[in-house]
Design an enzyme around this catalytic site. Structure first.
Site, mmCIF file in Angstrom:
data_model
loop_
_atom_site.group_PDB
_atom_site.id
_atom_site.type_symbol
_atom_site.label_atom_id
_atom_site.label_comp_id
_atom_site.label_asym_id
_atom_site.label_seq_id
_atom_site.Cartn_x
_atom_site.Cartn_y
_atom_site.Cartn_z
ATOM 1 N N CYS A 66 44.436 3.676 -18.448
ATOM 2 C CA CYS A 66 43.747 4.923 -18.832
ATOM 3 C C CYS A 66 44.376 5.531 -20.084
ATOM 4 O O CYS A 66 45.516 6.006 -20.046
ATOM 5 C CB CYS A 66 43.805 5.896 -17.653
ATOM 6 S SG CYS A 66 43.315 7.575 -18.050
ATOM 7 N N CYS A 80 45.339 9.215 -19.825
ATOM 8 C CA CYS A 80 46.522 9.338 -18.962
ATOM 9 C C CYS A 80 47.800 9.165 -19.794
ATOM 10 O O CYS A 80 48.794 9.877 -19.588
ATOM 11 C CB CYS A 80 46.508 8.297 -17.845
ATOM 12 S SG CYS A 80 45.107 8.436 -16.708
#
Length: 289
Positions: A37, A40
């Site tokens: 991600c 993230c």
């Protein structure tokens, strides 16, 4: 992977201890992330930096959502990064996506306990040991330090209810902010105050039993409700639910479905979970449908 003194890797096996239990002592920010991600990778270092900067005033728990699908489902993670703030064992705030550091900092500031809240937490430990007078003094001290500390006010209201000082409890609830009065714990206190009002002028239990046997219509329904309220105040929630279910089955229309609504209040007092709630929820469903 966690980096820093105040950052920890959390998984299903240690979630209860590392998040739920610790959040009763210090706020815990949970970061649901995954290695693939991109956002993230942008948000993670910001959270870790702030965890170290705040020096333990909150802890950061990193959860790999791919490796912990059970936790992702339980906390309804539909996109990552998903950040959920825990305090006193439950989620109190959250956001999804990579926010700028200024917005994350504001999120953290909202989460941190108010001034003097350490006295409230110490009071909770004293209450567990039965040292009520000392606990009450600390709760008042917490309120003096911060009159907006509604959690300290809530604990004082609970103590007032258990001590039979229902007017004091109601005054404490009235002094809470309108937003905080919507909290489930406050609803439980208000339910107990309502039960106290229901039995204030009611006859004793043997007399009530006679009314229930002999009277008809609204008088009989009122007597059943008052008996259930008294049982709640005595701590016999199972007995109260039995009485209320009889009322649901026999006097469903009384006072705009009062019996059903009161059953739900007792469920709330039980935390809306457990074997007793499950048993009577099934019985309630059968009675209604």
């Amino acid at each position: 992977m966690a980096t820093g003194k105040h950052v920890m890797d959390v998984h299903l096996g240690n979630f209860q201890e590392s998040v739920i239990e610790i959040s009763r002592q210090v706020p815990v920010v949970v970061d649901f992330w995954a290695p693939w991600c991109g956002p993230c990778r942008a948000l993670g270092p910001v959270l870790e930096k702030l965890a170290e900067e705040y020096g333990g005033r909150f802890l950061l728990a990193k959860i790999n959502s791919d490796e912990n699908p059970e936790l992702s489902r339980e906390y309804q993670v539909r996109g990552i990064p998903a950040v959920k703030a825990f305090r006193d064992g439950r989620v109190v705030d959250e956001f999804t996506g990579a926010l700028p550091e200024s917005a994350v900092r504001q999120f953290i500031e909202r989460l941190l306990p108010p001034p003097g809240d350490e006295w409230r937490r110490e009071a909770l430990l004293l209450l567990e040991r039965g040292e009520t007078a000392q606990a009450e003094a600390l709760l008042h001290k917490a309120l003096e330090a911060n009159p907006g500390n509604d959690r300290a006010r809530l604990e004082l209201a609970r103590m007032a209810v258990h001590g039979g000082r229902f007017a004091d409890a109601e005054a404490l609830v009235t002094a809470m902010s309108p937003t905080f009065r919507m909290e489930p714990e406050v609803s439980g206190v208000m339910a107990l105050i309502g039960f106290a009002g229901a039995v204030k002028d009611a006859p004793d239990l043997p007399a009530l039993a006679g009314i229930i046997t002999a009277s008809k219509g609204d008088e009989r329904a009122l007597a059943m409700y008052q008996r259930a309220a008294r049982l709640v105040l005595q701590g016999d929630l199972e007995g109260a639910l039995e009485q209320l279910m009889d009322m649901v089955e026999r006097h469903r229309s009384y006072q705009d479905d009062l019996a059903r609504k009161t059953v739900l209040q007792v469920f709330a007092l039980l935390g809306n979970q457990g074997a007793l709630v499950d048993r009577f929820r099934t019985r309630l469903s059968r009675a209604l449908f």
